[in-house]
Design an enzyme around this catalytic site. Structure first.
Site, short mmCIF file in Angstrom:
data_model
loop_
_atom_site.label_atom_id
_atom_site.label_comp_id
_atom_site.label_asym_id
_atom_site.label_seq_id
_atom_site.Cartn_x
_atom_site.Cartn_y
_atom_site.Cartn_z
N GLY A 15 9.10 -6.04 9.83
CA GLY A 15 8.09 -6.19 10.87
C GLY A 15 8.03 -7.60 11.42
O GLY A 15 7.96 -7.81 12.63
N GLU A 34 8.76 -17.45 5.27
CA GLU A 34 9.03 -16.40 4.29
C GLU A 34 8.98 -16.99 2.88
O GLU A 34 9.61 -18.01 2.62
CB GLU A 34 10.40 -15.77 4.57
N GLN A 35 8.24 -16.33 1.97
CA GLN A 35 8.08 -16.90 0.64
C GLN A 35 9.32 -16.75 -0.24
O GLN A 35 9.54 -17.54 -1.15
CB GLN A 35 6.87 -16.30 -0.07
N HIS A 47 14.80 5.06 7.20
CA HIS A 47 15.02 5.86 8.41
C HIS A 47 14.64 5.01 9.62
O HIS A 47 13.62 4.32 9.60
CB HIS A 47 14.11 7.09 8.42
N ARG A 107 18.32 -0.68 3.97
CA ARG A 107 17.29 -1.60 4.46
C ARG A 107 17.83 -3.03 4.58
O ARG A 107 17.52 -3.75 5.54
CB ARG A 107 16.09 -1.56 3.51
N LEU A 129 2.65 -19.15 1.17
CA LEU A 129 1.43 -19.61 1.83
C LEU A 129 0.29 -19.79 0.83
O LEU A 129 -0.03 -18.88 0.07
CB LEU A 129 1.02 -18.60 2.91
N TYR A 214 19.44 10.81 1.42
CA TYR A 214 20.24 10.61 2.63
C TYR A 214 21.29 9.53 2.40
O TYR A 214 21.22 8.76 1.44
CB TYR A 214 19.34 10.21 3.81
N ASP A 294 2.25 -3.46 7.15
CA ASP A 294 1.55 -3.16 5.91
C ASP A 294 0.40 -4.12 5.63
O ASP A 294 -0.50 -3.80 4.84
CB ASP A 294 2.52 -3.21 4.72
N ALA A 307 7.90 1.22 8.17
CA ALA A 307 8.57 0.09 8.81
C ALA A 307 8.59 0.26 10.32
O ALA A 307 8.45 -0.72 11.07
CB ALA A 307 10.00 -0.04 8.27
#
Length: 382
Positions: A15, A34-35, A47, A107, A129, A214, A294, A307
């Site tokens: 996201g 980003e942590q 998907h 992913r 953070l 899948y 999320d 997602a």
């Protein structure tokens, strides 16, 4: 007013990455914090429906994603004995009816591709953070490594345990849903010994649990399963996942079709993680801070759209900020919530209910959604 206006995104997952690409494409200066120390190819599939592929088309990565993913012609649902419950057409049908492909992919591969759509040097790793201080004309972000950053607005894309959400609404742990998920990747060559039809995309159902299966690559060399299974208590404490034995997995799917038993038998490593919930949030933004994905509307993964909703959020937020300009971020945030809340809440409810595509139904309201062509709701409360 400063010549350069800055947007900080906390969280560099799917996201956050999608939001950064859409915002940078709209001309904004964006930095992701980003942590994690580095991104890895975590063992999970995902998907991506036409509703998302049309966003990636604008970001210039649609064709590359199509080349790496698996393209199922159908979403099949079967009961535990193997009888078909539904056959939802995808493949060429999706391209014609919904305007883009439907695919499944790893992913980590998708995330790595997303990173190519973001401006160089705009992703900062190892940034845990600690605090946010809105001082009037900007926000001060302070990180555990002692560094700081300033931004005109902050976007919380940092997941169900979002620190930005905590800053807005106070500390509150998510609740355990009473369900767990199991994950495993299986080298497809291991399945060649069986005379079974290992379908491109199939969900096996019984009354209280399921197994979604899948391929995660266009080469069909990697098969993936993810479950939803009721479990009264989570035994892992604060751990995000624990290892699961093959024996425990057999027990969870006792009586299922031999195809399912073969998948379990060939899973070298199975993990189990708790499915967590939050109550709907009273606000999606406050002051110069706004939430997506999320961090804002977490959902069980049973609809394969969590997602996708985060990616749609990022694109809609960019659209609203482009509409108002960053100096009028408060109006943009209200527009964003007004144009996302109904859809995200509906998807959240259907996903949590775990009814999606179990029987023959029309998924056009999800897959056919045209985010950029959809007229913006302009009547928003102050």
């Amino acid at each position: 007013m400063r010549a350069t206006q800055r947007i900080a995104i906390v969280g560099g997952g799917l996201g956050g990455a999608a939001a950064a690409a859409s915002l940078q494409q709209a001309g904004f200066e964006v930095n992701i914090y980003e942590q994690a120390a580095q991104f890895t190819r975590q063992g999970a599939g995902i998907h991506m429906g036409p509703n998302v592929l049309k966003i990636f088309r604008r970001q210039g990565i649609e064709k590359q994603l199509e080349a790496m993913g698996s393209h199922p012609d159908f979403w099949f649902s079967r009961d535990a004995d193997g009888e078909y419950l539904s056959r939802i057409p995808l493949g060429e049908f999706a391209r014609k009816e919904y305007g883009a492909a439907y695919l499944t992919v790893h992913r980590g591969d998708l995330h790595a591709l997303q990173m190519t759509a973001i401006a160089p040097n705009s992703v900062h790793m190892g940034k845990h953070l600690l605090s946010l201080d809105e001082s009037g004309d900007d926000v001060l972000l302070t990180f555990a490594d002692g560094s700081t950053a300033r931004a005109d607005i902050v976007i919380g894309a940092d997941g169900i345990n979002s620190r930005v959400r905590e800053h807005l609404l106070g500390a509150e742990a998510p609740t355990y849903s009473g369900w767990v998920g199991h994950r495993a990747l299986i080298p497809a060559e291991k399945l060649a010994q069986y005379d079974f039809n290992f379908e491109d995309c199939v969900k096996w159902w019984s009354s209280d649990r399921h197994l979604m299966v899948y391929y995660t690559t266009g080469k069909r060399d990697e098969y993936y399963f993810v479950s939803g299974v009721p479990q009264a208590q989570w035994e892992g404490g604060d751990a995000s996942f624990v290892d699961c034995s093959r024996e425990a997995m057999y027990e969870a799917f006792t009586g299922y079709h031999p195809t399912v038993q073969a998948l379990i038998a060939n899973a070298d490593s199975i993990t189990k993680w708790p499915l967590l919930n939050r109550q709907p949030l009273p606000v999606w933004s406050r002051g110069r801070m706004v939430l997506l994905g999320d961090a804002c509307h977490p959902m069980k993964p049973h609809m394969a759209q969590g997602a996708a909703m985060a990616i749609e959020d990022g694109a809609m937020l960019a659209r609203c900020l482009q509409e108002t300009g960053l100096s009028d971020y408060s109006t943009a945030f209200r527009l964003y919530e007004a144009n996302r809340k109904d859809r995200a809440s509906r998807v959240q409810a259907v996903s949590n209910a775990n009814t999606w595509l179990r029987t023959q139904e029309d998924p056009a309201w999800v897959y056919g959604y045209e985010l950029f062509d959809h007229p913006l709701k302009t009547e928003v409360p102050a």
